[in-house]
Design a protein around this motif. Structure first.
Motif, PDB file in Angstrom:
ATOM      1  N   TRP A 101       0.827  -1.209   0.000  1.00 16.32           N
ATOM      2  CA  TRP A 101       0.000   0.000   0.000  1.00 16.32           C
ATOM      3  C   TRP A 101       0.864   1.262   0.000  1.00 16.32           C
ATOM      4  O   TRP A 101       0.518   2.250  -0.647  1.00 16.32           O
ATOM      5  CB  TRP A 101      -0.916  -0.021   1.213  1.00 16.32           C
ATOM      6  N   ASN A 102       1.988   1.235   0.711  1.00 12.65           N
ATOM      7  CA  ASN A 102       2.840   2.415   0.836  1.00 12.65           C
ATOM      8  C   ASN A 102       3.974   2.463  -0.179  1.00 12.65           C
ATOM      9  O   ASN A 102       4.793   3.389  -0.142  1.00 12.65           O
ATOM     10  CB  ASN A 102       3.438   2.493   2.243  1.00 12.65           C
ATOM     11  N   SER A 103       4.073   1.485  -1.056  1.00 14.10           N
ATOM     12  CA  SER A 103       5.184   1.447  -2.015  1.00 14.10           C
ATOM     13  C   SER A 103       5.104   2.634  -2.974  1.00 14.10           C
ATOM     14  O   SER A 103       4.045   2.902  -3.575  1.00 14.10           O
ATOM     15  CB  SER A 103       5.149   0.131  -2.800  1.00 14.10           C
ATOM     16  N   PHE A 104       6.219   3.327  -3.126  1.00 11.68           N
ATOM     17  CA  PHE A 104       6.265   4.505  -4.001  1.00 11.68           C
ATOM     18  C   PHE A 104       7.314   4.376  -5.101  1.00 11.68           C
ATOM     19  O   PHE A 104       7.044   4.676  -6.266  1.00 11.68           O
ATOM     20  CB  PHE A 104       6.544   5.757  -3.179  1.00 11.68           C
ATOM     21  N   LEU A 105       8.526   3.935  -4.740  1.00 13.06           N
ATOM     22  CA  LEU A 105       9.618   3.921  -5.701  1.00 13.06           C
ATOM     23  C   LEU A 105       9.335   3.007  -6.878  1.00 13.06           C
ATOM     24  O   LEU A 105       9.503   3.404  -8.046  1.00 13.06           O
ATOM     25  CB  LEU A 105      10.920   3.511  -4.996  1.00 13.06           C
ATOM     26  N   TRP A 106       8.921   1.773  -6.613  1.00 14.78           N
ATOM     27  CA  TRP A 106       8.707   0.820  -7.698  1.00 14.78           C
ATOM     28  C   TRP A 106       7.547   1.227  -8.603  1.00 14.78           C
ATOM     29  O   TRP A 106       7.693   1.197  -9.840  1.00 14.78           O
ATOM     30  CB  TRP A 106       8.497  -0.577  -7.138  1.00 14.78           C
ATOM     31  N   PRO A 107       6.379   1.635  -8.099  1.00 16.43           N
ATOM     32  CA  PRO A 107       5.338   2.133  -9.019  1.00 16.43           C
ATOM     33  C   PRO A 107       5.781   3.347  -9.818  1.00 16.43           C
ATOM     34  O   PRO A 107       5.395   3.495 -10.980  1.00 16.43           O
ATOM     35  CB  PRO A 107       4.175   2.484  -8.069  1.00 16.43           C
ATOM     36  N   LEU A 108       6.590   4.216  -9.222  1.00 12.48           N
ATOM     37  CA  LEU A 108       7.085   5.382  -9.948  1.00 12.48           C
ATOM     38  C   LEU A 108       7.928   4.966 -11.148  1.00 12.48           C
ATOM     39  O   LEU A 108       7.893   5.619 -12.198  1.00 12.48           O
ATOM     40  CB  LEU A 108       7.905   6.263  -9.007  1.00 12.48           C
ATOM     41  N   ILE A 109       8.672   3.872 -11.021  1.00 16.22           N
ATOM     42  CA  ILE A 109       9.557   3.427 -12.097  1.00 16.22           C
ATOM     43  C   ILE A 109       8.804   2.613 -13.144  1.00 16.22           C
ATOM     44  O   ILE A 109       9.025   2.778 -14.348  1.00 16.22           O
ATOM     45  CB  ILE A 109      10.715   2.594 -11.507  1.00 16.22           C
ATOM     46  N   ILE A 110       7.922   1.744 -12.725  1.00 13.75           N
ATOM     47  CA  ILE A 110       7.348   0.751 -13.629  1.00 13.75           C
ATOM     48  C   ILE A 110       6.056   1.210 -14.289  1.00 13.75           C
ATOM     49  O   ILE A 110       5.644   0.659 -15.317  1.00 13.75           O
ATOM     50  CB  ILE A 110       7.110  -0.587 -12.872  1.00 13.75           C
ATOM     51  N   ILE A 111       5.379   2.218 -13.743  1.00 20.27           N
ATOM     52  CA  ILE A 111       4.082   2.639 -14.262  1.00 20.27           C
ATOM     53  C   ILE A 111       4.250   3.874 -15.149  1.00 20.27           C
ATOM     54  O   ILE A 111       4.829   4.877 -14.724  1.00 20.27           O
ATOM     55  CB  ILE A 111       3.091   2.933 -13.114  1.00 20.27           C
TER      56      ILE A 111
ATOM     57  N   THR B   2      -5.509   0.578   5.846  1.00 21.25           N
ATOM     58  CA  THR B   2      -4.573  -0.043   6.781  1.00 21.25           C
ATOM     59  C   THR B   2      -5.104  -0.001   8.207  1.00 21.25           C
ATOM     60  O   THR B   2      -4.918  -0.951   8.972  1.00 21.25           O
ATOM     61  CB  THR B   2      -3.214   0.674   6.708  1.00 21.25           C
ATOM     62  N   THR B   3      -5.780   1.083   8.570  1.00 19.59           N
ATOM     63  CA  THR B   3      -6.376   1.158   9.905  1.00 19.59           C
ATOM     64  C   THR B   3      -7.453   0.102  10.086  1.00 19.59           C
ATOM     65  O   THR B   3      -7.529  -0.566  11.126  1.00 19.59           O
ATOM     66  CB  THR B   3      -6.965   2.556  10.143  1.00 19.59           C
ATOM     67  N   ALA B   4      -8.307  -0.069   9.073  1.00 24.48           N
ATOM     68  CA  ALA B   4      -9.354  -1.088   9.151  1.00 24.48           C
ATOM     69  C   ALA B   4      -8.754  -2.486   9.257  1.00 24.48           C
ATOM     70  O   ALA B   4      -9.238  -3.331  10.028  1.00 24.48           O
ATOM     71  CB  ALA B   4     -10.263  -0.988   7.931  1.00 24.48           C
ATOM     72  N   LEU B   5      -7.686  -2.748   8.501  1.00 19.50           N
ATOM     73  CA  LEU B   5      -7.045  -4.066   8.563  1.00 19.50           C
ATOM     74  C   LEU B   5      -6.461  -4.324   9.950  1.00 19.50           C
ATOM     75  O   LEU B   5      -6.568  -5.443  10.483  1.00 19.50           O
ATOM     76  CB  LEU B   5      -5.961  -4.155   7.501  1.00 19.50           C
ATOM     77  N   LEU B   6      -5.842  -3.318  10.548  1.00 19.56           N
ATOM     78  CA  LEU B   6      -5.285  -3.484  11.892  1.00 19.56           C
ATOM     79  C   LEU B   6      -6.377  -3.759  12.914  1.00 19.56           C
ATOM     80  O   LEU B   6      -6.193  -4.571  13.828  1.00 19.56           O
ATOM     81  CB  LEU B   6      -4.500  -2.233  12.281  1.00 19.56           C
ATOM     82  N   ILE B   7      -7.511  -3.096  12.777  1.00 22.52           N
ATOM     83  CA  ILE B   7      -8.613  -3.318  13.716  1.00 22.52           C
ATOM     84  C   ILE B   7      -9.183  -4.727  13.557  1.00 22.52           C
ATOM     85  O   ILE B   7      -9.462  -5.427  14.535  1.00 22.52           O
ATOM     86  CB  ILE B   7      -9.705  -2.254  13.515  1.00 22.52           C
ATOM     87  N   ILE B   8      -9.348  -5.168  12.314  1.00 23.87           N
ATOM     88  CA  ILE B   8      -9.933  -6.487  12.066  1.00 23.87           C
ATOM     89  C   ILE B   8      -9.030  -7.604  12.582  1.00 23.87           C
ATOM     90  O   ILE B   8      -9.499  -8.579  13.186  1.00 23.87           O
ATOM     91  CB  ILE B   8     -10.201  -6.657  10.562  1.00 23.87           C
ATOM     92  N   LEU B   9      -7.733  -7.467  12.359  1.00 22.68           N
ATOM     93  CA  LEU B   9      -6.785  -8.523  12.733  1.00 22.68           C
ATOM     94  C   LEU B   9      -6.079  -8.242  14.054  1.00 22.68           C
ATOM     95  O   LEU B   9      -5.036  -8.835  14.323  1.00 22.68           O
ATOM     96  CB  LEU B   9      -5.739  -8.700  11.625  1.00 22.68           C
ATOM     97  N   GLN B  10      -6.649  -7.374  14.869  1.00 21.22           N
ATOM     98  CA  GLN B  10      -5.951  -6.948  16.086  1.00 21.22           C
ATOM     99  C   GLN B  10      -5.641  -8.120  17.016  1.00 21.22           C
ATOM    100  O   GLN B  10      -4.531  -8.251  17.525  1.00 21.22           O
ATOM    101  CB  GLN B  10      -6.785  -5.903  16.823  1.00 21.22           C
ATOM    102  N   LYS B  11      -6.622  -8.994  17.240  1.00 21.95           N
ATOM    103  CA  LYS B  11      -6.424 -10.102  18.170  1.00 21.95           C
ATOM    104  C   LYS B  11      -5.321 -11.035  17.689  1.00 21.95           C
ATOM    105  O   LYS B  11      -4.398 -11.376  18.438  1.00 21.95           O
ATOM    106  CB  LYS B  11      -7.731 -10.879  18.348  1.00 21.95           C
TER     107      LYS B  11
END
Length: 287
Positions: free
Chosen positions: A216-226, A264-273
């Motif tokens: 989700w946070n990747s920047f360098l590789w999408p900047l190069i390949i897209i 990412t916040t929703a994923l952390l809440i769902i998988l918190q346990k």
């Protein structure tokens, strides 16, 4: 005659002072981490001319919830979010499948050269991503995957981090469970899917969160390949487009940044346990 040295009892007043000081330190650390988020949310609700107003203020004269809708209208930000979700979800699934299978092979299956191959596999963790982008780009061009979604997913889906972490969890599972399943007629695939995988759910949750955040946070590789930015850009690359020739809309950038935190916040809440259990036990044990 032996002498016993007893520590002086701590007075209730000293214990209370120690408790107050420790809580104050925790609150200061928490404030240092939370204050940038508070500033981001507050700025996302300001008018453009109040972002750098003098004297500075946390909140503007009005709360402009319209900034969030204007962020989607200023650029095709909704498309960027959909692209980011598709890439992150597909990449996470591929990583979980590949890492769990390779970790099982390195921990439970017996084959010649296993430990040597695993050491070489771990050595790849010491290679920074910046060193790999050029040969990876050449490989993607050879495949014909430049400016494609699969180029955003597959190059970084087969890493040693997830394999190493899941291998440590597999090693903590008693071998007797697998032997009992084999005596009952279960094959290798059944043992892996029905016995082993359910026992490492906390580790899978940890790996899923880390992998999703990385994609989700990747920047360098999408900047190069897209190349087709308006069509295939992910969220970090889309946020960069807010800095244009027409000026920088900081209130819209902050609104888009707040929106980008939601998955990412929703994923952390769902998988918190599972996440807490997995972090508490990851890397411990093994034989």
């Amino acid at each position: 005659m032996s002498e016993h040295v007893h520590a002086a009892p701590v007075s209730p007043w000293a214990r209370r002072v120690r408790l107050v000081v420790s809580h104050a330190a925790l609150y200061l650390v928490a404030a240092a981490f939370v204050s940038p988020l508070v500033y981001m949310v507050a700025t996302s609700l300001k008018r453009a001319d109040e972002v750098f107003g003098s004297p500075p203020s946390l909140l503007g004269s009005v709360l402009r919830w319209e900034n969030y809708t204007e962020a989607f209208e200023f650029l095709p930000f909704g498309r960027f979010v959909i692209n980011g979700l598709a890439v992150a979800v597909c990449g996470t699934v591929v990583v979980l499948v590949a890492s769990s299978m390779s970790a099982y092979a390195f921990s439970r299956l017996r084959w010649r050269g296993r430990d040597g191959v695993f050491l070489v596999f771990l050595a790849t963790l010491m290679i920074p991503q910046e060193v790999l982008v050029v040969p990876m780009f050449m490989l993607m061009r050879w495949f014909g995957w430049v400016d494609s979604y699969q180029a955003l997913i597959f190059p970084w889906a087969f890493t040693a981090f997830g394999t190493f972490m899941l291998r440590q969890f597999f090693l903590t599972i008693p071998e007797e469970l697998a032997e009992s399943a084999r005596l009952d007629g279960a094959g290798a695939v059944r043992v892996f899917t029905s016995i082993m995988l359910p026992l490492i759910k906390p580790a899978l949750a940890v790996l899923a969160v880390f992998t999703f955040i990385n994609y989700w946070n990747s920047f360098l590789w999408p900047l190069i390949i897209i190349n087709s930015v308006d069509e295939k850009a992910t969220v970090p690359l889309g946020l960069q487009l807010f800095f244009g020739q027409q000026g920088t809309q900081w209130n819209l950038i902050m609104a888009a940044a707040v929106i980008s935190m939601a998955p990412t916040t929703a994923l952390l809440i769902i998988l918190q346990k599972h996440l807490v259990r997995g972090i508490a036990t990851s890397g411990l044990g093994g034989r």
